[in-house]
Design a protein around this motif. Structure first.
Motif, PDB file in Angstrom:
ATOM      1  N   MET A   1      29.925  46.463 -35.173  1.00 21.54           N
ATOM      2  CA  MET A   1      29.317  45.210 -34.728  1.00 21.54           C
ATOM      3  C   MET A   1      28.254  45.501 -33.686  1.00 21.54           C
ATOM      4  O   MET A   1      28.429  46.327 -32.813  1.00 21.54           O
ATOM      5  CB  MET A   1      30.367  44.282 -34.130  1.00 21.54           C
ATOM      6  CG  MET A   1      31.094  43.471 -35.166  1.00 21.54           C
ATOM      7  SD  MET A   1      32.086  42.171 -34.426  1.00 21.54           S
ATOM      8  CE  MET A   1      33.548  43.083 -34.035  1.00 21.54           C
ATOM      9  N   SER A   2      27.197  44.757 -33.766  1.00 20.07           N
ATOM     10  CA  SER A   2      26.098  44.936 -32.823  1.00 20.07           C
ATOM     11  C   SER A   2      26.341  44.124 -31.557  1.00 20.07           C
ATOM     12  O   SER A   2      26.907  43.047 -31.600  1.00 20.07           O
ATOM     13  CB  SER A   2      24.795  44.474 -33.490  1.00 20.07           C
ATOM     14  OG  SER A   2      23.756  44.456 -32.549  1.00 20.07           O
ATOM     15  N   GLY A   3      25.888  44.665 -30.430  1.00 21.67           N
ATOM     16  CA  GLY A   3      26.023  43.949 -29.169  1.00 21.67           C
ATOM     17  C   GLY A   3      24.783  43.149 -28.826  1.00 21.67           C
ATOM     18  O   GLY A   3      24.702  42.576 -27.746  1.00 21.67           O
ATOM     19  N   ASP A   4      23.785  43.138 -29.717  1.00 24.31           N
ATOM     20  CA  ASP A   4      22.549  42.406 -29.445  1.00 24.31           C
ATOM     21  C   ASP A   4      22.809  40.916 -29.333  1.00 24.31           C
ATOM     22  O   ASP A   4      23.550  40.342 -30.132  1.00 24.31           O
ATOM     23  CB  ASP A   4      21.529  42.631 -30.567  1.00 24.31           C
ATOM     24  CG  ASP A   4      21.056  44.067 -30.662  1.00 24.31           C
ATOM     25  OD1 ASP A   4      21.133  44.782 -29.648  1.00 24.31           O
ATOM     26  OD2 ASP A   4      20.607  44.459 -31.751  1.00 24.31           O
ATOM     27  N   VAL A   5      22.169  40.301 -28.353  1.00 19.92           N
ATOM     28  CA  VAL A   5      22.316  38.860 -28.186  1.00 19.92           C
ATOM     29  C   VAL A   5      21.410  38.152 -29.192  1.00 19.92           C
ATOM     30  O   VAL A   5      20.233  38.462 -29.315  1.00 19.92           O
ATOM     31  CB  VAL A   5      21.977  38.443 -26.738  1.00 19.92           C
ATOM     32  CG1 VAL A   5      22.031  36.938 -26.598  1.00 19.92           C
ATOM     33  CG2 VAL A   5      22.932  39.101 -25.758  1.00 19.92           C
ATOM     34  N   ALA A   6      21.981  37.205 -29.928  1.00 21.30           N
ATOM     35  CA  ALA A   6      21.222  36.426 -30.904  1.00 21.30           C
ATOM     36  C   ALA A   6      20.741  35.111 -30.302  1.00 21.30           C
ATOM     37  O   ALA A   6      19.612  34.688 -30.538  1.00 21.30           O
ATOM     38  CB  ALA A   6      22.072  36.152 -32.139  1.00 21.30           C
ATOM     39  N   ILE A   7      21.605  34.469 -29.526  1.00 19.80           N
ATOM     40  CA  ILE A   7      21.262  33.184 -28.904  1.00 19.80           C
ATOM     41  C   ILE A   7      21.714  33.206 -27.448  1.00 19.80           C
ATOM     42  O   ILE A   7      22.850  33.565 -27.150  1.00 19.80           O
ATOM     43  CB  ILE A   7      21.939  31.999 -29.615  1.00 19.80           C
ATOM     44  CG1 ILE A   7      21.468  31.886 -31.060  1.00 19.80           C
ATOM     45  CG2 ILE A   7      21.667  30.687 -28.875  1.00 19.80           C
ATOM     46  CD1 ILE A   7      22.142  30.800 -31.847  1.00 19.80           C
ATOM     47  N   VAL A   8      20.787  32.831 -26.579  1.00 14.14           N
ATOM     48  CA  VAL A   8      21.104  32.653 -25.167  1.00 14.14           C
ATOM     49  C   VAL A   8      20.614  31.262 -24.782  1.00 14.14           C
ATOM     50  O   VAL A   8      19.429  30.956 -24.928  1.00 14.14           O
ATOM     51  CB  VAL A   8      20.397  33.701 -24.275  1.00 14.14           C
ATOM     52  CG1 VAL A   8      20.687  33.426 -22.807  1.00 14.14           C
ATOM     53  CG2 VAL A   8      20.816  35.104 -24.649  1.00 14.14           C
ATOM     54  N   ALA A   9      21.527  30.438 -24.334  1.00 16.53           N
ATOM     55  CA  ALA A   9      21.165  29.093 -23.875  1.00 16.53           C
ATOM     56  C   ALA A   9      21.549  28.979 -22.403  1.00 16.53           C
ATOM     57  O   ALA A   9      22.607  29.438 -21.995  1.00 16.53           O
ATOM     58  CB  ALA A   9      21.882  28.037 -24.698  1.00 16.53           C
ATOM     59  N   ARG A  10      20.670  28.374 -21.628  1.00 21.67           N
ATOM     60  CA  ARG A  10      20.909  28.217 -20.199  1.00 21.67           C
ATOM     61  C   ARG A  10      20.613  26.789 -19.771  1.00 21.67           C
ATOM     62  O   ARG A  10      19.573  26.218 -20.119  1.00 21.67           O
ATOM     63  CB  ARG A  10      20.014  29.161 -19.381  1.00 21.67           C
ATOM     64  CG  ARG A  10      20.306  30.623 -19.588  1.00 21.67           C
ATOM     65  CD  ARG A  10      21.647  30.994 -18.939  1.00 21.67           C
ATOM     66  NE  ARG A  10      22.016  32.360 -19.224  1.00 21.67           N
ATOM     67  CZ  ARG A  10      22.928  32.726 -20.123  1.00 21.67           C
ATOM     68  NH1 ARG A  10      23.580  31.817 -20.816  1.00 21.67           N
ATOM     69  NH2 ARG A  10      23.221  33.984 -20.309  1.00 21.67           N
ATOM     70  N   GLY A  11      21.550  26.214 -19.022  1.00 24.51           N
ATOM     71  CA  GLY A  11      21.337  24.918 -18.390  1.00 24.51           C
ATOM     72  C   GLY A  11      21.124  23.763 -19.340  1.00 24.51           C
ATOM     73  O   GLY A  11      20.394  22.824 -19.011  1.00 24.51           O
ATOM     74  N   LEU A  12      21.769  23.789 -20.497  1.00 26.14           N
ATOM     75  CA  LEU A  12      21.566  22.710 -21.467  1.00 26.14           C
ATOM     76  C   LEU A  12      22.188  21.403 -20.986  1.00 26.14           C
ATOM     77  O   LEU A  12      23.360  21.345 -20.629  1.00 26.14           O
ATOM     78  CB  LEU A  12      22.174  23.074 -22.818  1.00 26.14           C
ATOM     79  CG  LEU A  12      21.545  24.250 -23.551  1.00 26.14           C
ATOM     80  CD1 LEU A  12      22.286  24.502 -24.855  1.00 26.14           C
ATOM     81  CD2 LEU A  12      20.066  24.018 -23.789  1.00 26.14           C
ATOM     82  N   THR A  13      21.366  20.381 -20.998  1.00 21.14           N
ATOM     83  CA  THR A  13      21.825  19.029 -20.678  1.00 21.14           C
ATOM     84  C   THR A  13      21.330  18.108 -21.775  1.00 21.14           C
ATOM     85  O   THR A  13      20.176  18.197 -22.201  1.00 21.14           O
ATOM     86  CB  THR A  13      21.281  18.568 -19.315  1.00 21.14           C
ATOM     87  OG1 THR A  13      21.757  19.472 -18.311  1.00 21.14           O
ATOM     88  CG2 THR A  13      21.737  17.164 -18.976  1.00 21.14           C
ATOM     89  N   LYS A  14      22.216  17.240 -22.238  1.00 31.00           N
ATOM     90  CA  LYS A  14      21.851  16.241 -23.237  1.00 31.00           C
ATOM     91  C   LYS A  14      22.579  14.958 -22.915  1.00 31.00           C
ATOM     92  O   LYS A  14      23.793  14.935 -22.743  1.00 31.00           O
ATOM     93  CB  LYS A  14      22.212  16.720 -24.653  1.00 31.00           C
ATOM     94  CG  LYS A  14      21.831  15.731 -25.731  1.00 31.00           C
ATOM     95  CD  LYS A  14      20.336  15.532 -25.794  1.00 31.00           C
ATOM     96  CE  LYS A  14      19.945  14.479 -26.812  1.00 31.00           C
ATOM     97  NZ  LYS A  14      18.534  14.138 -26.729  1.00 31.00           N
ATOM     98  N   ARG A  15      21.791  13.885 -22.811  1.00 33.29           N
ATOM     99  CA  ARG A  15      22.343  12.559 -22.550  1.00 33.29           C
ATOM    100  C   ARG A  15      21.972  11.632 -23.707  1.00 33.29           C
ATOM    101  O   ARG A  15      20.896  11.731 -24.264  1.00 33.29           O
ATOM    102  CB  ARG A  15      21.755  11.986 -21.263  1.00 33.29           C
ATOM    103  CG  ARG A  15      22.160  12.707 -20.015  1.00 33.29           C
ATOM    104  CD  ARG A  15      21.494  12.092 -18.768  1.00 33.29           C
ATOM    105  NE  ARG A  15      21.663  12.953 -17.626  1.00 33.29           N
ATOM    106  CZ  ARG A  15      20.864  13.988 -17.331  1.00 33.29           C
ATOM    107  NH1 ARG A  15      19.832  14.261 -18.087  1.00 33.29           N
ATOM    108  NH2 ARG A  15      21.115  14.729 -16.277  1.00 33.29           N
ATOM    109  N   TYR A  16      22.867  10.721 -24.000  1.00 31.35           N
ATOM    110  CA  TYR A  16      22.589   9.663 -24.966  1.00 31.35           C
ATOM    111  C   TYR A  16      22.567   8.354 -24.198  1.00 31.35           C
ATOM    112  O   TYR A  16      23.411   8.118 -23.337  1.00 31.35           O
ATOM    113  CB  TYR A  16      23.668   9.605 -26.051  1.00 31.35           C
ATOM    114  CG  TYR A  16      23.692  10.822 -26.955  1.00 31.35           C
ATOM    115  CD1 TYR A  16      22.736  10.986 -27.943  1.00 31.35           C
ATOM    116  CD2 TYR A  16      24.667  11.801 -26.803  1.00 31.35           C
ATOM    117  CE1 TYR A  16      22.760  12.085 -28.772  1.00 31.35           C
ATOM    118  CE2 TYR A  16      24.700  12.911 -27.625  1.00 31.35           C
ATOM    119  CZ  TYR A  16      23.741  13.044 -28.613  1.00 31.35           C
ATOM    120  OH  TYR A  16      23.765  14.149 -29.431  1.00 31.35           O
ATOM    121  N   ALA A  17      21.593   7.518 -24.516  1.00 28.53           N
ATOM    122  CA  ALA A  17      21.484   6.225 -23.851  1.00 28.53           C
ATOM    123  C   ALA A  17      21.539   5.119 -24.896  1.00 28.53           C
ATOM    124  O   ALA A  17      20.987   5.247 -25.986  1.00 28.53           O
ATOM    125  CB  ALA A  17      20.187   6.136 -23.070  1.00 28.53           C
TER     126      ALA A  17
END
Length: 146
Positions: free
Chosen positions: A1-17
């Protein structure tokens, strides 16, 4: 298995109004997924799993935060590039059925391959092979209601 990062997400905020009410579904969420690993998103109903996956795959723009997918800032891309990323690199298993009522099982699967750029004949052949692998050959010509 590879240790490469495929997705990095930081500080995700989502609001529904809706009307005067607002609901924060993602609140400063960080997420990593590595190439070659299976990553599961688990939690109780209403905890934001589907919203997180939608944001990570380019289906839903976050209110804030970043998603770096395969070395590219996903949300700085043109919509066509985001669609291509999703088509080439994302797969979904939905809770509910998301089938086209007028299409047969063969057409449902072939449609995705056609969208991915496969010629119609090849798409139908590969769709039939995939459905055979999971034991659905007797149902190739049936529609979802059947």
């Amino acid at each position: 298995m590879s240790g490469d990062v495929a997705i990095v997400a930081r500080g995700l905020t989502k609001r529904y109004a809706s009307g005067g009410a607002s609901l924060t579904v993602l609140d400063d969420v960080d997420f990593n997924a590595r190439r070659g690993e299976i990553t599961l998103v688990m939690g109780p109903s209403g905890s934001g799993k589907s919203t997180l996956v939608a944001v990570l795959s380019g289906l839903l723009r976050p209110d804030s935060g970043t998603v770096n997918a395969l070395g590219t800032d996903l949300w700085r891309q043109r919509p066509e590039a985001i669609d291509r990323f999703r088509m080439d690199h994302c797969g979904f298993i939905f809770q509910g059925f998301n089938l086209f009522p007028a299409l047969t099982a063969l057409d449902q699967v072939a449609q995705v391959l056609t969208f991915a750029g496969r010629p119609r004949g090849e798409a139908r052949r590969r769709a039939a092979e995939a459905l055979e692998e999971v034991g659905l050959t007797p149902r190739l010509s049936l529609r979802p209601a059947e």
